[in-house]
Design a protein around this motif. Sequence first.
Motif, mmCIF file in Angstrom:
data_model
loop_
_atom_site.group_PDB
_atom_site.id
_atom_site.type_symbol
_atom_site.label_atom_id
_atom_site.label_comp_id
_atom_site.label_asym_id
_atom_site.label_seq_id
_atom_site.Cartn_x
_atom_site.Cartn_y
_atom_site.Cartn_z
ATOM 1 N N GLY B 34 3.464 -7.941 -0.253
ATOM 2 C CA GLY B 34 2.761 -6.944 -0.385
ATOM 3 C C GLY B 34 1.699 -7.054 -1.386
ATOM 4 N N ALA B 35 1.970 -7.885 -2.538
ATOM 5 C CA ALA B 35 1.144 -7.945 -3.628
ATOM 6 C C ALA B 35 -0.363 -8.406 -3.295
ATOM 7 N N GLY B 36 -0.570 -9.274 -2.355
ATOM 8 C CA GLY B 36 -1.842 -9.635 -2.078
ATOM 9 C C GLY B 36 -2.645 -8.354 -1.455
ATOM 10 N N HIS B 37 -2.227 -7.440 -0.812
ATOM 11 C CA HIS B 37 -2.713 -6.174 -0.502
ATOM 12 C C HIS B 37 -3.038 -5.291 -1.774
ATOM 13 N N PHE B 38 -2.072 -5.287 -2.487
ATOM 14 C CA PHE B 38 -2.070 -4.451 -3.862
ATOM 15 C C PHE B 38 -3.338 -4.725 -4.407
ATOM 16 N N LEU B 39 -3.406 -6.295 -4.827
ATOM 17 C CA LEU B 39 -4.440 -6.802 -5.547
ATOM 18 C C LEU B 39 -5.956 -6.439 -4.744
ATOM 19 N N LEU B 40 -6.010 -6.159 -3.385
ATOM 20 C CA LEU B 40 -7.387 -5.623 -2.813
ATOM 21 C C LEU B 40 -7.377 -4.270 -2.610
ATOM 22 N N ARG B 41 -6.471 -3.657 -3.586
ATOM 23 C CA ARG B 41 -6.314 -2.142 -3.449
ATOM 24 C C ARG B 41 -5.954 -1.522 -1.868
ATOM 25 N N LYS B 42 -5.271 -2.133 -1.326
ATOM 26 C CA LYS B 42 -4.796 -1.691 0.131
ATOM 27 C C LYS B 42 -3.516 -1.089 -0.284
ATOM 28 N N TRP B 43 -3.430 -0.190 -0.875
ATOM 29 C CA TRP B 43 -1.969 0.297 -1.364
ATOM 30 C C TRP B 43 -1.086 0.771 -0.223
ATOM 31 N N GLY B 44 -1.581 1.612 0.886
ATOM 32 C CA GLY B 44 -0.796 1.715 1.888
ATOM 33 C C GLY B 44 -0.377 0.763 2.636
ATOM 34 N N ARG B 45 -1.135 -0.066 3.214
ATOM 35 C CA ARG B 45 -0.880 -1.600 3.878
ATOM 36 C C ARG B 45 0.078 -2.149 2.939
ATOM 37 N N GLY B 46 -0.203 -2.430 1.612
ATOM 38 C CA GLY B 46 0.775 -3.180 0.675
ATOM 39 C C GLY B 46 2.217 -2.614 0.659
ATOM 40 N N ALA B 47 1.983 -1.359 0.675
ATOM 41 C CA ALA B 47 3.414 -0.518 0.330
ATOM 42 C C ALA B 47 4.265 -0.801 1.599
ATOM 43 N N LEU B 48 3.560 -0.817 2.839
ATOM 44 C CA LEU B 48 4.350 -0.871 4.137
ATOM 45 C C LEU B 48 4.819 -2.058 4.342
ATOM 46 N N ILE B 49 3.888 -3.228 4.111
ATOM 47 C CA ILE B 49 4.199 -4.448 4.245
ATOM 48 C C ILE B 49 5.516 -4.694 3.224
ATOM 49 N N SER B 50 5.323 -4.513 2.068
ATOM 50 C CA SER B 50 6.335 -4.776 0.863
ATOM 51 C C SER B 50 7.734 -4.015 1.384
ATOM 52 N N ALA B 51 7.851 -2.858 1.964
ATOM 53 C CA ALA B 51 8.910 -2.161 2.456
ATOM 54 C C ALA B 51 9.579 -2.945 3.498
ATOM 55 N N SER B 52 8.707 -3.493 4.551
ATOM 56 C CA SER B 52 9.316 -3.874 5.612
ATOM 57 C C SER B 52 9.893 -5.203 5.313
ATOM 58 N N ILE B 53 9.186 -5.863 4.469
ATOM 59 C CA ILE B 53 9.819 -7.319 4.045
ATOM 60 C C ILE B 53 10.923 -7.171 3.250
ATOM 61 N N PHE B 54 10.956 -6.301 2.142
ATOM 62 C CA PHE B 54 12.110 -5.985 1.213
ATOM 63 C C PHE B 54 13.293 -5.578 2.014
#
Lengths: 58, 139
Positions: B34-54
């Motif tokens: 999810g860090a790649g999306h967080f860097l691009l300020r895609k907070w929602g997408r990053g959080a969902l990706i991060s949560a799914s993978i974790f």
Amino acid sequence: MHPSHFTAVLLFALCVSTVFGITMRDTPQRMVRYGAYCFVLFAGSAIVLSWLMFLIAR
Amino acid sequence: MATPPNRIAAPGRGAAQNQGFVYLPLIAGWLVPGAGHFLLRKWGRGALISASIFVMFGLGLAMQGKLYSKANDILDLLGLVGDLGNGLLFVVSRALNLGADQVQITTADYGTRFIVVAGLLNVIAAVDAHNIRTGRKSA
């Protein structure tokens, strides 16, 4: 942790569909639709294949 | 029915975004889900990706899934490649000696697959972040 096979399928489908929806489509509405589509296909195909195997095994 | 796939962004749009180190979201996304999306300020997408993978990785460990450490045959090699997709999650888990050494029960086999698929999803997410960064995918 010992989930049933079907619970494992649902958890797997939920996580994979979420990532598929986000990465394969470019607008939020299409992401949700594609994620839901993938989830239904994952869960649905597991149910259909389970019934097929059950009927074949009888 | 499936929605149509993504449209490729118009040429020239990506050129303006190709400044700086364009591979940073790819590398960050691989190392931390999810860090790649967080860097691009895609907070929602990053959080969902991060949560799914974790969650997938955590469930895999909770089910006593195996973390591949060496490749004795081609299947082990594929499993190891999948596990490496988890980035730092895999490294930290190996360092903490998490995961089973051998698969002995059915749920452990599910767990092993969960861990491998989490790694593969993380690679897909990291590439997606890279595509957004370069303008190949419309944000």
